[in-house]
Scaffold this active site. Sequence first.
Site, mmCIF file in Angstrom:
data_model
loop_
_atom_site.group_PDB
_atom_site.id
_atom_site.type_symbol
_atom_site.label_atom_id
_atom_site.label_comp_id
_atom_site.label_asym_id
_atom_site.label_seq_id
_atom_site.Cartn_x
_atom_site.Cartn_y
_atom_site.Cartn_z
ATOM 1 N N PRO A 74 1.297 -1.035 0.033
ATOM 2 C CA PRO A 74 -0.183 0.103 0.209
ATOM 3 C C PRO A 74 0.747 1.495 -0.212
ATOM 4 C CG PRO A 74 -0.233 -1.035 1.871
ATOM 5 C CD PRO A 74 0.761 -1.902 1.183
ATOM 6 N N GLU A 75 0.125 2.058 -0.719
ATOM 7 C CA GLU A 75 0.999 3.709 -0.712
ATOM 8 C C GLU A 75 0.356 4.774 -0.055
ATOM 9 O OE1 GLU A 75 3.080 4.420 -4.202
ATOM 10 O OE2 GLU A 75 2.408 2.274 -5.391
ATOM 11 N N LYS A 99 3.880 5.593 5.402
ATOM 12 C CA LYS A 99 3.077 4.336 5.663
ATOM 13 C C LYS A 99 2.985 3.879 7.279
ATOM 14 C CE LYS A 99 5.037 3.624 1.071
ATOM 15 N NZ LYS A 99 5.834 2.175 -0.172
ATOM 16 N N ARG A 127 14.218 -3.099 -8.142
ATOM 17 C CA ARG A 127 12.429 -2.633 -8.310
ATOM 18 C C ARG A 127 11.671 -1.863 -9.653
ATOM 19 N NH1 ARG A 127 8.936 -0.464 -3.601
ATOM 20 N NH2 ARG A 127 7.565 -1.764 -4.635
#
Length: 269
Positions: A2-3, A52, A259
Amino acid sequence: MPEGHTIHRAARLQNKRFKGKVLRSESPQGRFDSGSSQIDGQELRKIYANGKHLFYEFDSGDFVHVHLGLFGKFRTLSLPTDDPVSENCRWLLTSDTDRLHLAGPTVCEVIDSDQVDAIRRRLGPDPLVKRHREDPVEKMAKRLSRRTIPIGAAILDQKVLAGLGNVYRAEILYLIGLDPFTPSNQVSIQDLSALWSESVRLLTLGERAGRIVTTEPADVGKQRARDLGRYERLYCYKRHGEQCRRCGDTIRTADIDGRNIWWCPTEQT
Ligand SMILES: [Zn+2]
């Protein structure tokens, strides 16, 4: 993962249900037994989000620190409900009207206010925290000034900018026209300033909508934002090999620091 918009949205919606209430706190799975019983029966003052991270402040001055990591998930339910509590529920909070169910977080621990401050100090400015909107660009520039790693990698570092994940980083760099491989210390103040304002704009939209939408409807041949289909909401994330929505060039992908990133080689220079 989740951002930041998801975390801030969770805090806002959970505050509506649980803030100011005396709560039952349990750990059905058992892994948060001592922590959850420490705050059982206390009143929840408020839930704060930063990057986060989530912080649940209780009457005693104790905080519960939660980081969802890759697999963490919340579920909120109105009571009464037939929905069973699952065995992997790390933390279960119950009021007389609602239930919060947390499973699979990377972090779920009781900490004090000094520890909360220490975590917050390590984080870079968060586009969704209003008081962080004073000189964030200066703070980012300072943390990037001696780093030569690509800007595309640096902005996932939560110490530089708190809250961005893989989707937003690709989309924001696209929107400001910046090559993700630009060495961090060569990014101009103008570009950093654009990066910050696009982050504030897009994460705010994402927090309200509960999903990430970055495209202008006209760029996908639509008139209104609500007409956007599922595959029309982003400019480049996971669109490698497809045409850029604005210039028609082919969207590319590459690995940055383990990534993938996606970008338009014509517009991002
Ligand atoms: Zn393009």
